[in-house]
Every structure is written in structure tokens, then in C-alpha cells.
Design an enzyme around this catalytic site. Sequence first.
Site, PDB file in Angstrom:
ATOM      1  N   CYS A   2     -28.222  11.168   8.755  1.00 54.33           N
ATOM      2  CA  CYS A   2     -29.495  11.816   8.458  1.00 54.33           C
ATOM      3  C   CYS A   2     -29.540  12.201   6.977  1.00 54.33           C
ATOM      4  CB  CYS A   2     -29.781  13.058   9.279  1.00 54.33           C
ATOM      5  SG  CYS A   2     -29.835  12.733  11.040  1.00 54.33           S
ATOM      6  N   ARG A  27     -27.390   7.116   4.828  1.00 47.52           N
ATOM      7  CA  ARG A  27     -26.949   8.222   5.689  1.00 47.52           C
ATOM      8  C   ARG A  27     -27.472   8.103   7.116  1.00 47.52           C
ATOM      9  NH1 ARG A  27     -25.122  12.620   2.685  1.00 47.52           N
ATOM     10  NH2 ARG A  27     -25.464  13.924   4.507  1.00 47.52           N
ATOM     11  N   TRP A  75     -30.259   9.359  11.994  1.00 41.91           N
ATOM     12  CA  TRP A  75     -29.211   8.675  12.774  1.00 41.91           C
ATOM     13  C   TRP A  75     -29.148   9.442  14.082  1.00 41.91           C
ATOM     14  CZ3 TRP A  75     -24.452   9.691  15.057  1.00 41.91           C
ATOM     15  CH2 TRP A  75     -23.665   8.570  15.350  1.00 41.91           C
ATOM     16  N   ASN A 101     -30.624  17.982   9.339  1.00 43.53           N
ATOM     17  CA  ASN A 101     -29.407  17.169   9.429  1.00 43.53           C
ATOM     18  C   ASN A 101     -28.324  18.067  10.019  1.00 43.53           C
ATOM     19  OD1 ASN A 101     -27.221  15.447   9.042  1.00 43.53           O
ATOM     20  ND2 ASN A 101     -26.981  15.985   6.890  1.00 43.53           N
ATOM     21  N   GLY A 102     -27.722  17.635  11.121  1.00 48.60           N
ATOM     22  CA  GLY A 102     -26.698  18.450  11.758  1.00 48.60           C
ATOM     23  C   GLY A 102     -26.933  18.487  13.258  1.00 48.60           C
ATOM     24  N   GLU A 486      -7.098  -1.558   8.807  1.00 52.90           N
ATOM     25  CA  GLU A 486      -8.273  -1.460   7.938  1.00 52.90           C
ATOM     26  C   GLU A 486      -9.018  -2.806   7.871  1.00 52.90           C
ATOM     27  OE1 GLU A 486      -9.989   0.755   6.853  1.00 52.90           O
ATOM     28  OE2 GLU A 486     -11.063   0.018   5.115  1.00 52.90           O
ATOM     29  N   LYS A 490     -12.881  -3.231   8.973  1.00 54.44           N
ATOM     30  CA  LYS A 490     -13.906  -3.739   8.061  1.00 54.44           C
ATOM     31  C   LYS A 490     -14.663  -4.890   8.715  1.00 54.44           C
ATOM     32  CE  LYS A 490     -14.370  -1.241   5.819  1.00 54.44           C
ATOM     33  NZ  LYS A 490     -13.608  -0.030   5.598  1.00 54.44           N
ATOM     34  N   GLU A 493     -16.922  -3.697  11.796  1.00 57.73           N
ATOM     35  CA  GLU A 493     -18.055  -2.789  11.586  1.00 57.73           C
ATOM     36  C   GLU A 493     -19.232  -3.446  10.884  1.00 57.73           C
ATOM     37  OE1 GLU A 493     -17.486   0.644   9.048  1.00 57.73           O
ATOM     38  OE2 GLU A 493     -15.970  -0.395   7.904  1.00 57.73           O
ATOM     39  N   HIS A 509       3.978  -7.481  22.796  1.00 56.89           N
ATOM     40  CA  HIS A 509       4.003  -6.580  23.947  1.00 56.89           C
ATOM     41  C   HIS A 509       2.691  -6.563  24.713  1.00 56.89           C
ATOM     42  CE1 HIS A 509       7.955  -5.130  22.735  1.00 56.89           C
ATOM     43  NE2 HIS A 509       7.488  -5.242  21.508  1.00 56.89           N
ATOM     44  N   LYS A 608     -23.272   6.465   7.099  1.00 54.25           N
ATOM     45  CA  LYS A 608     -22.225   7.005   6.238  1.00 54.25           C
ATOM     46  C   LYS A 608     -22.095   8.484   6.541  1.00 54.25           C
ATOM     47  CE  LYS A 608     -19.890   5.860   2.381  1.00 54.25           C
ATOM     48  NZ  LYS A 608     -18.827   4.899   2.637  1.00 54.25           N
TER      49      LYS A 608
HETATM   50  C1  F6R Z   1     -15.341   2.690   7.683  1.00 54.63           C
HETATM   51  C2  F6R Z   1     -15.762   4.015   7.318  1.00 54.63           C
HETATM   52  C3  F6R Z   1     -15.435   5.141   8.230  1.00 54.63           C
HETATM   53  C4  F6R Z   1     -15.036   6.382   7.411  1.00 54.63           C
HETATM   54  C5  F6R Z   1     -14.859   7.582   8.335  1.00 54.63           C
HETATM   55  C6  F6R Z   1     -14.403   8.812   7.580  1.00 54.63           C
HETATM   56  O1  F6R Z   1     -15.649   1.766   6.710  1.00 54.63           O
HETATM   57  O2  F6R Z   1     -16.366   4.218   6.306  1.00 54.63           O
HETATM   58  O3  F6R Z   1     -14.454   4.801   9.133  1.00 54.63           O
HETATM   59  O4  F6R Z   1     -13.865   6.108   6.733  1.00 54.63           O
HETATM   60  O5  F6R Z   1     -16.067   7.863   8.975  1.00 54.63           O
HETATM   61  O6  F6R Z   1     -15.314   9.122   6.557  1.00 54.63           O
HETATM   62  P1  F6R Z   1     -14.920  10.065   5.362  1.00 54.63           P
HETATM   63  O7  F6R Z   1     -13.928   9.353   4.520  1.00 54.63           O
HETATM   64  O8  F6R Z   1     -16.210  10.329   4.645  1.00 54.63           O
HETATM   65  O9  F6R Z   1     -14.335  11.299   5.976  1.00 54.63           O
END
Ligand code: F6R
Length: 613
Positions: A2, A27, A75, A101-102, A486, A490, A493, A509, A608
Site C-alpha cells: 500500500c 508498494r 495490496w 497503510n497497515g 536466493e 528470484k 517470484e 534425500h 515491496k
Molecule cells: C524477494 C524479496 C523479499 C524480501 C522480504 C524482506 O525478492 O524482496 O523476499 O527480501 O520481503 O524484505 P525486507 O528486506 O524489506 O525486510
Amino acid sequence: MCGIVAYVGNKPCQSLLLEGLKRLEYRGYDSAGIAVIQDGKLNICKSVGRVANLEDKLESIGNFSGKIGLCHTRWATHGGVTDANAHPHVDDRNGIAIIHNGIIENYAALKTYLEEKGHVFRSQTDTEVLAMLIGELYCPAEGIDLEKAVQAALREVTGAYAIAVICEHEPDTLVVARKGSPLIVGIGADEYIVASDAAAIVAHTTRAITLDDYNVVKITTAGFRTSTIHDVPVTPRIEQLELELQEIELGGFSHFMQKEIHEQPKALRNCLRGRTDVRDGRVILGGLGDHAKELTKLRHVVLTAQGTALHAAMIGEYMIEDLAKIPAIAEYASEFRYRNPIIEDGTVVIAVSQSGETADTLAALIEAKERGALSLGVINSVGSSISRLTDAGVYLRVGPEIGVASTKAFTGQVAVLTLITLFLARRRYMSADTCAEYLKALETVPDKIDQILTQNDRIRRVTEKYVDRENWLFLGRGYNYPTALEGALKLKEISYIHAEGMPAAEMKHGPIALINEGMPAVFLANRGRQYEKVMSNIQEVRARGGHVIAVATEGDEEIKRYAHDVLYVPDIPEPLSPMLTVVPLQLMAYHAAVLRGHDVDKPRNLAKSVTVE
Ligand code: F6R
């Protein structure tokens, strides 16, 4: 999670609000909405989907010309993605509009109370409850104006919020407040722009008020007043926003993720600048200076984070044990918080987070502090909730990360954790010479990433060969086990391909049953302590028909005999290698998403900065 933008000033605000909202779209992008007071009347427009849809709708109904307004990109948490659930939400009596937002945790109880009072709800959101509550309390005849009604409503609320509120009956007043969710008030010439982050403000002003939890600001064109929800006046903290406009623009790249991958060398140079002293073999971290004594005595390190940040934390865990010889563990913040963790004397908790707003990480940090741990932050976003709460910390300094998939923050987090490790190690057993060797190697990382980036076209061609496969494995050992996690994260997602990352040995395993003809298996096979073992794992995959893509150390010709495709990275001491080996994986994920036609910067269901637990 949001984005909110609000304006009060002396010019028509619709285009400024929408331009700000587009900058915050990362966001959240389920739906968007705007409210503007024009000729004393509240005008509202909402639309499911992107901000562009909202713009089209406004065009068709006639644009708003008022000089006070607010807008929101959502969101979804409470209630599905519908126009009715989109913000702004309004009360049913007083022409009050709110964006939020929240999460309002006690919204169900408040809703029951308000329904008993005769209020009729039109959405399933917690935010509408707040709109109705403010409306219920609003009573100018008794001196309860909008500011007071907002304060009173927030005293009844548990949860997190950044809100902006306007009211038809007070057409020059904007009231904003925060607790647990970010909010900044930009101060322009005869105008104020409020937003979830600086990206929506810096095009207009770099002077801003940063708010603390429970702060409320009443803003009119004549000025502003800052107080708490209990109406205690607060002296505003006015700061200069550091963000440059070019940092939040695409600048010739097609996507922010692509830009941020390519920015990594510059970002890491910035991150390391002034922090390495190779000549004396020491690390300079001003942020830790005040706690140097406690850190010398520390006995146990807990690193806590979510997602990509957790993968960086896991690399930190390996480094802190391996190089600083201190017991360390990396844990999901969401698990750490609720499992009744034992914090003994000498425990330091390191919260790792790009945004500094991740609700799980914030909650874990609060838990750790309550149990007496010293807390450190490895955070990118300056002034964020986590960075304010920690006892000390080291900022990443990699610049704003806008692409939803985290890239440069990951390499920045690993770089900072390397510095912290060496800082701790030097206070224990590590000699100045050994530290100097690591620092010298660390300083080569930016140039080495530059070299990897020159292989972009080849990495795209390799990705193209496998992009139609629906199941991928990512395998690594030791320092590159977290890199495997990771790489898988990537890919899944942003390209929506199913991918699993795991320690290469774990494959035998169970997961080996998945391997069939042509299944891509990406191996982190750079030179290191477990190189031979990784080679054995590669052969196990090949024997079952899997296609091996190996990330290997430059000059390793032997590996071509085992892997179908090899992506080379320059040689570097093993603990630092994840900062290099992750780059081809980031590029593969990026190209896979583009080749599959997905919106790289706004992947489905994601946003994000996850500010809900
Ligand atoms: C993946 C991604 C998320 C963040 C996670 C933590 O690409 O961006 O997995 O890493 O939500 O976010 P932060 O680092 O902002 O605490």
C-alpha cells in the site's frame, strides 16, 4: 504494501497525486483510488488494477480540479480486490475520506460496535471501520473537529497505520498519522505532500517532517500542528530528504530490477566507501562504535530476517561462525518471534531488512529487545522503523530499491555482514593481515560484478534454452547454499516457474525423485571447500537426465565435461563468493520473466515491503 500520497496546497492536485502514486506503485498494485475535495464536495474515483486504470477512469468521468486530496495504491489484506474494497474509504455521515497503510487488528470488535450504532458498511476492509469510527466521533458542535476525531479514533485502535484523512466540512484540512507504517510530510512552498516514502515527494521538495509512532499532523495551507494521539504537542523533526530524483527513475533500463542488477557495482562501491582500512587491516563502522565493548564480549549472534534478506543473513551466519568464531544462527523472524527464544547475556540480534519496515522482522526485533538482547540493524532504508528501533546498525547505502524482487539489497546485505564479521573477528582472533586480505578481496567485488554483467547476453541465451521448463532445482553447498535458495526465490517470484533451492547434498534425500529428462538444475559450483562434493552431486543429476547449468570459477575448464552450460564468475575467497555467484542467477530470473512476458517489477500477488505479519 500500500502506497499513500496526500496533498494540500494552492494548486489543483490530481496530477501531482497520481504522479506520486505511480512512484509508489511498487508498494502494491491491486487497485487504486483518489479523493479530492472540490467546491466543498468530496469526489471519489477508484479502480481495480494499476494506477493507469484509475487515470483512464478519471479521464472518462472528468478530472478533479480541487486543491486538497489523497490517493492510495492497494495490496489487499482484508477483503478481495474490488472497487468497493479499494481506498479511499468514506464514512456514512460526514463526508470523511481516509486512506490507510497497515492493519487495524481490532477491526472486528470496532465494526460490531459501529453497526450497533447504525453504521452501514460497504466493504470488507479494516480501513472502512476506521473511516466510520472517525465519522462517529466527529462532532464540531462539541469541539471535536477532524484532528480531534482522528486522535480519538486512533486511541481506540490496535494495529499499524499510516493514514491521511480529509472531510467535506473542513475543506482546507488534511490530517495524517502514523504508527508502525511509514509516513513522511514534505514541506513545499505553500504546499504539503504526504507520502509513504520519499519517492513521491522529492520531485517537489526535499524538506520533510519525519513522524514518530502515534504522531498526528493537522495540515492546512497556513501551516501545520504536530501532536500525539493524546493531543500532546510534539516538536516536529524537520529533515532533508537524501533521495535524488534520478535514483528513482529508470534511466534507460526497461525495468527497475534490471537497473538494480546493473547498479550493483556502483551500489557496493558506495556501501564499502570509507569502511575498509586495508593498510591497518581494520573495518571502520561508526554505527557500531558506541557498542564496541559489548560486541567484544558477545557470545551468540542471532540474525533474523525474511525472504531474500534471510538468505543474506544465512551467509552472515556462516561467516560469523567461520571467520569470527562466534556461534551464530539465522532465523525466519516470523518463527523466531513466536518460539519463545532464549536470549542469554551476550546475545546480539541482527535484523536484516532492505525496507526496514517488514512486520515480521520488526516484531522479532521487539521481542528480542524485550528479552534483553543488544540489537543491530543491517538496513537500507534510512530512518525506517527497524533502523530507529535498533541499538546500533550499519546502513547498506545501496540506494533505493524499487523492483519488487530484491537484488542490489542482497549483495549490499552480504557486503555489510562481511564488514560486521570482520569487525567482530578483529576483536577476537583474526590478525590484521588476514583481515587486510579479506578487505582487499572485498574491494574487488564491484569490478568483478562488472565483469559478470558483461555476460548478460550469454546468460539470456542460456535462459532461453530452459525457459519453457516448469520445474527447476538450485543446488549449492556451504556459503552457496543460501545463494541456491536466493536463485530459486528470484526465479519463482517473477517468472512463476516452480523452483526449489536446497543444499546440494539434501537432493539425495528425496528431491532427486523429481529429476526427469531435461529438468534444469542450477549448481553453484565455484571453487571452494566442497567443490569435489558438488561435482559428485552434478553427476547424480546428469545420470538421471537432468540438465546442469553450472555457475563456476573462471578458468575451470574441467566442469565443461559435466555441465550442459557453464556461467563463469571471477575467483574470490569463498566467504565472499555469494556476492558474485548470485549475479548470474538474478539475470537468469530477470530474463526468464521477460521471455515469459511477465511484469518484472510488479509480479503477481507481491508487493515491496511486507508490513503485515
Ligand atoms: C524477494 C524479496 C523479499 C524480501 C522480504 C524482506 O525478492 O524482496 O523476499 O527480501 O520481503 O524484505 P525486507 O528486506 O524489506 O525486510
